[in-house]
Design an enzyme around this catalytic site. Sequence first.
Site, PDB file in Angstrom:
ATOM      1  N   GLY A  12       0.828  -1.210   0.000  1.00 46.06           N
ATOM      2  CA  GLY A  12       0.000   0.000   0.000  1.00 46.06           C
ATOM      3  C   GLY A  12       0.855   1.249   0.000  1.00 46.06           C
ATOM      4  O   GLY A  12       2.091   1.189  -0.116  1.00 46.06           O
ATOM      5  N   LYS A  91     -13.583  -7.124   9.627  1.00 39.34           N
ATOM      6  CA  LYS A  91     -12.833  -8.382   9.769  1.00 39.34           C
ATOM      7  C   LYS A  91     -11.334  -8.129   9.637  1.00 39.34           C
ATOM      8  O   LYS A  91     -10.520  -8.701  10.365  1.00 39.34           O
ATOM      9  CB  LYS A  91     -13.268  -9.375   8.687  1.00 39.34           C
ATOM     10  N   GLY A 102      -1.446 -12.878  17.906  1.00 37.75           N
ATOM     11  CA  GLY A 102      -1.164 -14.288  18.202  1.00 37.75           C
ATOM     12  C   GLY A 102       0.237 -14.663  17.744  1.00 37.75           C
ATOM     13  O   GLY A 102       0.981 -15.353  18.461  1.00 37.75           O
ATOM     14  N   TYR A 145     -14.727   1.280   9.910  1.00 41.39           N
ATOM     15  CA  TYR A 145     -13.307   1.623  10.013  1.00 41.39           C
ATOM     16  C   TYR A 145     -12.975   2.123  11.424  1.00 41.39           C
ATOM     17  O   TYR A 145     -12.084   1.599  12.086  1.00 41.39           O
ATOM     18  CB  TYR A 145     -12.994   2.705   8.983  1.00 41.39           C
ATOM     19  N   THR A 175      -2.168  11.414   6.084  1.00 40.45           N
ATOM     20  CA  THR A 175      -0.827  11.344   5.519  1.00 40.45           C
ATOM     21  C   THR A 175      -0.932  11.271   4.001  1.00 40.45           C
ATOM     22  O   THR A 175      -1.869  10.671   3.475  1.00 40.45           O
ATOM     23  CB  THR A 175      -0.102  10.104   6.086  1.00 40.45           C
TER      24      THR A 175
END
Length: 311
Positions: A12, A91, A102, A145, A175
């Site tokens: 991204g 999700k 985890g 979001y 940003t």
Amino acid sequence: MSKRILVTGGAGFIGSHLCARLLSENNEVICLDNYFTGSKSNILNLLRNPKFELVRHDIINPYNIEVDEIYNLACPASPVHYQYNPIKTVKTSVMGAINMLGLAKRLNAKVLQASTSEVYGDPDMHPQKESYWGNVNPVGIRSCYDEGKRCAETLFMDYHRQNKVRIKIIRIFNTYGPNMNPNDGRVVSNFIVQALKGEDITIYGDGSQTRSFQYVDDLIEGMIRTMNTGDSFTGPVNLGNPDEFSMLELAEKVIAQTQSKSKVVYLPLPADDPKQRQPNITLAKEKLDWSPKIKLDEGLIKTIDYFRSII
Ligand code: NAD
Ligand code: UDP
């Protein structure tokens, strides 16, 4: 010392800059992405580096690898894209956080969460300090979001308190910079692309709403400094540029810098659009010895050059 580092969302806009910077410091970097909003073209120049690895993976599924540090950036960031499939956005934030926490727990790795100024919602404290709890609509169109990111912060803090996971939370304010997707839908990229193409500049609402724009290089410096703090510092810490502008002022700057003949048009303001936003960066100054260096005028020149090169 060279480290092995996982960057989720590495293809991204922000992730690609982070991968480049971490490689330049001789680290091994594993870039994980599902290419929802990111693109291989952002990291094409890194592929020749033998210390760089690219993995197509969706963060809502567990992922196993041996690393020293994790930067968790995977999540669409533009309102247009995070509202495209809002259930998937929740999700990505929540299950993605659980999966990365985890992994960090199993490895005793450090994990940094890219949180957002959106956790403050439409703020009634100005500028926003980390101690402010925010003013967020839990059932609106931005909630997938905002609440997803708030829940991710909760998970980070609970894994830290319950399992002693070594966490860092940064709250990123608006940003901008090279490698933003031209179709991203965020205001800086929209205005620049519209100005360069001679199309109308679309201001939502009357243009009096404000944002504080940070150039991406300043953010990357702040992210790395945060990761390098001792284990007792978890954040959340604001990373943003306190220079605040209205959207009308931004449009005028972009038109002047591109010498565009584009006209400003006014479109309806989306629901729950925050009226003002400005970071209080006292904590970042104190804990990271960090403050942004690049002014909006200077950052816009670099960003306009980038969009000129790809349009
Ligand atoms: P971006 O959309 O360019 O990058 C997000 C990346 O995550 C993309 O490459 C996308 O393909 C990937 N991704 C999305 N869902 C995924 C999934 N389920 N599995 C794997 N990869 C997935 O946005 P950005 O501006 O680079 O933002 C990066 C992070 O920083 C995001 O978490 C965002 O919420 C946060 N942030 C950004 C800003 C900003 O102004 N740019 C502000 C606040 C927070
Ligand atoms: N905005 C605008 N025109 C556009 C895109 C956005 O006026 O073409 C406005 C938007 O309504 C918001 C501000 O610019 O008030 C910043 O929007 P962006 O999507 O970049 O980020 P966020 O709202 O998440 O801060």
